[in-house]
Enzyme design. Structure first.
Site, PDB file in Angstrom:
ATOM      1  N   GLU A   1      40.224  13.952  21.488  1.00 27.34           N
ATOM      2  CA  GLU A   1      40.658  14.123  20.092  1.00 27.34           C
ATOM      3  C   GLU A   1      40.739  12.713  19.479  1.00 27.34           C
ATOM      4  O   GLU A   1      40.856  11.725  20.210  1.00 27.34           O
ATOM      5  CB  GLU A   1      42.072  14.729  20.056  1.00 27.34           C
ATOM      6  CG  GLU A   1      42.168  16.134  20.611  1.00 27.34           C
ATOM      7  CD  GLU A   1      41.571  17.176  19.692  1.00 27.34           C
ATOM      8  OE1 GLU A   1      41.561  16.964  18.469  1.00 27.34           O
ATOM      9  OE2 GLU A   1      41.084  18.199  20.217  1.00 27.34           O
TER      10      GLU A   1
ATOM     11  N   LYS B   1      46.215  26.724  27.196  1.00 25.82           N
ATOM     12  CA  LYS B   1      45.124  27.480  27.831  1.00 25.82           C
ATOM     13  C   LYS B   1      45.639  28.254  29.041  1.00 25.82           C
ATOM     14  O   LYS B   1      45.234  29.406  29.266  1.00 25.82           O
ATOM     15  CB  LYS B   1      44.002  26.533  28.256  1.00 25.82           C
ATOM     16  CG  LYS B   1      43.255  25.922  27.081  1.00 25.82           C
ATOM     17  CD  LYS B   1      42.229  24.919  27.556  1.00 25.82           C
ATOM     18  CE  LYS B   1      41.493  24.299  26.385  1.00 25.82           C
ATOM     19  NZ  LYS B   1      40.619  23.203  26.792  1.00 25.82           N
TER      20      LYS B   1
END
Ligand code: ADP
Ligand code: ASP
Ligand code: MG
Length: 809
Positions: free
Chosen positions: A662, A677
């Site tokens: 990111e 996740k």
């Protein structure tokens, strides 16, 4: 001899009249031409009568319009000035009479059915004069001389015995073209003018054809034939080549306005074929209505609808097993001249549902409440219950009785598209299945039913795509590339009906051009989240999928409403699936109860089939015992690239520069993304888990998460020495660092683990992901799913796969 009827749609325009001339003049043997009033003239006469009876002189404006419509036509079609003047003068006589009648109505402010019929008759009387003057060799006859009616129970009925005799006398030895006005007739006894009801010119033509044993009746109109559905509601409707009389009758009775329902009966008795043809496309064969419909045809032939429907429910305990309740219901309705077009009674006999026009329903409730006043007073029956704002939709076909699964298909198509059915009727002849639905769903229902029964050629999926960043734009490109292939090999048509980014949106229910949509969005109108949601819901399209390629929590918060409106959701956005458990569970159960899908395969491992695999395992009876996974491509890249030359801070910088991480690498380094996740996977495995239930062992101390990204890129260098020492030791011990998400024995953890050579994660290269599933069936040798688990292309491909799963419902 043939009878040709030309509707107002044909008579009303210059091109129409020119084509009528060609069609009629090309006929070899004598023909009878029945004509309607010019387009919209009957409507205008009704309007003028209404205004006059209310004492409003504005009726004169309407009369002026009617006169002008005739004059315009004459000026355009009749080329000789003298003949123009002569025709106008003959018409003027009729217009003057008509104006006198309206004036009378205006003075006394009252209109009787008799006066109204007289006024309406001028439409056809004038149009037939025009057609006579325009078609070579034509002679006009007045239908009132041979179509005779009588009044029975307040209804005008044709006196067939008298009419048949008079028609035969008049036309048996016809040598030329006869032009006669449709719609109008006269009373057998008094001779006063009567009419045959709206659309009645078709009926005139049928009566004449039957009386003369004509070889054919041709109904010429403005569409290519009897269509599979009303083309104004269903744009995909197409002309039916042949229909049986029964099928045509069922469709007409149920609102297929193309042929007036009483038309079929007289010609059917004489077995005269009816052709429905297009005046504006005369080379096209049109539709044939006949007794022997060929075998091997599609079992559902057409669909039609009655837009305005009200339902009256007669219910109560005293109805059970009592003989005569239905007799009382129907004789009361008949006594008040109320006609019912659909009836349904359940086998428990506690209620009878009847469907009528809204106007009749109001009266029906009143008279039935009176009829059953005693039973209602004692509580044995309930007061009549009326529901307005409904429509009736029917599918028709004589072969339906020989085909299984038609009702099932009808109701599942409606259900899947969020259209609930209030009442149903099917007679034992199985030629017609009718359903009552909310009026607001009529268009959608007609289209979904039509497409599923008639356009099995393609299944259409309507896509709304939100977010056109890396994943969204890759998806657009993939959709565009695959579109043709899917049409050809899977008969699936992907229709992009909406595209939005965080500021703008564009919509088109017929489909946006996929190759240009991205560019078009740049100049589209501004659209915020609530406008977006409202537009999508209001478009009320069938088989819709909302595709979220954003990371926005505002967009994620729209899913619940979308699913409630039967719109499937496919999302690459992790927010909803990792939200508090109840939010997630409600989304799943809403999708289930609405028969749509909520899919988020790309939330974990991008395009890798992880969630789907867990689902399939569980659905087939397996149980997940343990999940171990490396789910961060970024972290794996970092640990795989640590070396003496490239310490921790350098590798982090490289990951950032290569856009593997990111923009703020701490988002990856903190492990939150992996945690989300894991939560999603564990939920898929059937556990009620929330983010707080996962134990996370950060490997970067808390203090590095304060301050700007630039500060962090500097300060993280302090960790280089420690990591290098650890790396050296691990090199000797042949171990590697992996950021592992694990769920076993009810515990979920995310932590940095040193794995040895024998561990399946040891050889995990580059930024790959891996998931090891230990299940009851895969206990000794767990199932491993491994591969490239990040990046726009593969994520878009995963989203695409989810869209395909929705399409395959
Ligand atoms: P005309 O003036 O020729 O009598 P109508 O307006 O009475 O024409 O009937 C033709 C119209 O009927 C068409 O323009 C079409 O919009 C409508 N219609 C409704 N249902 C059907 C159908 N199933 N097939 C063809 N036309 C239909
Ligand atoms: N002109 C009449 C009507 O509009 C009859 C017809 O067109 O068939 O209802
Ligand atoms: Mg008509």
């Amino acid at each position: 001899m043939k009878v040709l009827k030309f509707g107002g749609t044909s008579v009303g325009s210059i091109l129409g009249i020119q084509n009528i001339k060609k069609i009629v003049e090309a006929e070899k043997s004598p023909v009878i031409v029945v004509v309607s009033a010019l387009k919209a003239v009957t409507d205008k006469l009704i309007e003028a009568t209404r205004l006059a009876s209310a004492g409003k002189t504005e009726y004169k404006d309407v009369v002026r319009d009617i006169v002008a419509a005739h004059h315009n036509l004459i000026d355009a079609v009749v080329d000789d000035g003298a003949r123009q003047a002569e025709l106008k003068q003959r018409l003027q006589g009729l217009f003057d009479e008509m104006a006198d009648l309206l004036h009378g109505v205006c003075l006394i402010r009252d209109v009787t059915p008799r006066t109204s019929d007289a006024i309406l008759s001028y439409g056809e009387r004038c149009s037939s004069l025009c057609v006579e003057a325009m078609v070579k060799g034509a002679v006009r006859y007045d239908s009132r001389d041979f179509i005779k009616t009588e009044r029975r129970e307040e209804k005008v009925m044709v006196d067939y015995t008298l009419t048949n005799r008079l028609v035969k006398e008049r036309f048996d030895s016809l040598q030329s073209v006869a032009v006669i006005p449709g719609f109008i007739a006269s009373d057998a006894t008094s001779g006063i003018t009567t009419t045959l009801g709206r659309g009645g010119s078709d009926y005139t033509a049928a009566i004449v054809a039957a009386a003369l044993d004509a070889e054919a009746l041709e109904i010429w109109t403005d569409v290519d034939g009897f269509m599979t559905a009303d083309p104004r509601i269903v744009p995909n409707a197409y002309p039916i080549d042949t229909l049986s009389y029964n099928e045509a009758m069922e469709l007409c009775n149920f609102g297929a306005k193309v042929v007036y329902p009483p038309t079929i009966y007289p010609v059917r008795r004489k077995n005269i074929p009816i052709y429905v043809r297009n005046t504006f496309h005369p080379e096209f064969a049109g539709s044939l209505i006949t007794s022997d419909a060929p075998a091997g045809r599609q079992s559902v032939r057409g669909l039609s609808a009655i837009r305005e429907t009200s339902l009256v429910n007669v219910s109560g305990m005293s109805m059970v097993g009592v003989i005569g309740v239905n007799r009382r219901i129907f004789s009361t309705l008949a006594a008040h001249g109320l006609s019912v077009f659909m009836v349904a009674q359940t086998s428990s006999e506690t209620s009878t549902t009847i469907c009528l026009t809204p106007r009749d329903a109001e009266t029906a409730c009143r008279v039935l409440d009176q009829e059953f006043a005693k039973e209602i007073a004692t509580g044995a029956m309930n007061p009549m219950q009326r529901i307005d704002g409904l429509s009736t939709i029917a599918i028709v076909g004589e072969q339906m009785k020989n085909t299984q699964g038609i009702a099932g298909k009808l109701f599942s198509v409606l259900g899947r598209n969020g259209i609930s059915v209030l009442s149903v009727a099917q007679g034992a002849s199985e030629t017609n299945i009718s359903a009552i639905i909310q009026k607001e769903h009529l268009r959608k229902a007609s289209n979904v039913i039509h497409d599923s029964f008639f356009l099995s050629e393609y299944q259409v999926v309507n896509l709304f795509l939100c977010g056109v960043g890396g994943v969204g734009s890759s998806l657009l490109a993939q959709l565009q590339e695959q579109r043709q292939e899917l049409m050809e090999t899977r008969r699936l048509k992907l229709n992009l009906v909406g595209l939005a980014n965080s500021k703008r949106a564009l919509f088109n229910a017929d489909g946006l051009p996929m190759d240009q949509a991205y560019e078009m969005l740049k100049t589209a109108s501004a659209c915020n989240k609530s406008d977006l949601l409202r537009t999508i819901v209001d478009m009320n399209l069938y088989n819709s999928v909302f595709v979220d390629c954003t990371a926005s929590d505002e967009i994620a918060s729209t899913y619940q409403t979308l699913l409630e409106h039967n719109i499937s959701v496919v999302t690459a956005n992790k927010i909803a699936a990792s939200a508090p458990f109840d939010t997630y569970a409600t989304l799943k159960s809403t999708a289930l109860s609405h028969g749509v899908k909520f899919l988020y395969e790309t939330n974990v491992g991008a395009g890798l089939p992880i969630i789907k695999t867990i689902d399939d395992l569980r659905a087939s009876g397996d149980r997940i015992i343990e999940i171990q996974a490396v789910l961060s491509g970024t972290l794996n890249f970092i640990f795989n690239n640590l070396s003496a030359e490239k310490p921790l801070s350098t590798v982090i910088r490289l990951a950032k520069e290569a856009k593997i991480s990111e923009p703020d690498p701490r988002i990856d380094l903190c492990g939150k993304d992996v945690l989300r996740k894991l939560v999603i996977l564990v939920r898929e495995a059937g556990e009620r888990i929330n983010q707080e239930d996962v134990r996370i062992e950060p490997f970067i101390p808390e203090k590095y998460f304060e301050g700007s990204t630039a500060d962090f890129m500097e300060s993280v260098k302090e960790l280089d020495v420690e990591f290098e020492q650890r790396r050296l030791r691990m090199e000797q011990e042949r171990r590697k660092l992996r950021f592992v998400a694990r769920w076993a024995e009810g515990k979920a953890t995310v932590s940095l683990v040193e794995v040895d050579e024998n561990h399946p994660f040891y050889k995990l290269e580059d930024s790959n992901n891996v998931v090891v599933l230990t299940t009851e069936r895969y206990r000794r040798y767990p199932m491993i799913i491994q591969g490239y688990g990040a990046g726009a292309e593969v994520t878009a491909a995963g989203v695409f796969a989810d869209i395909m799963r929705v399409a395959n419902i």
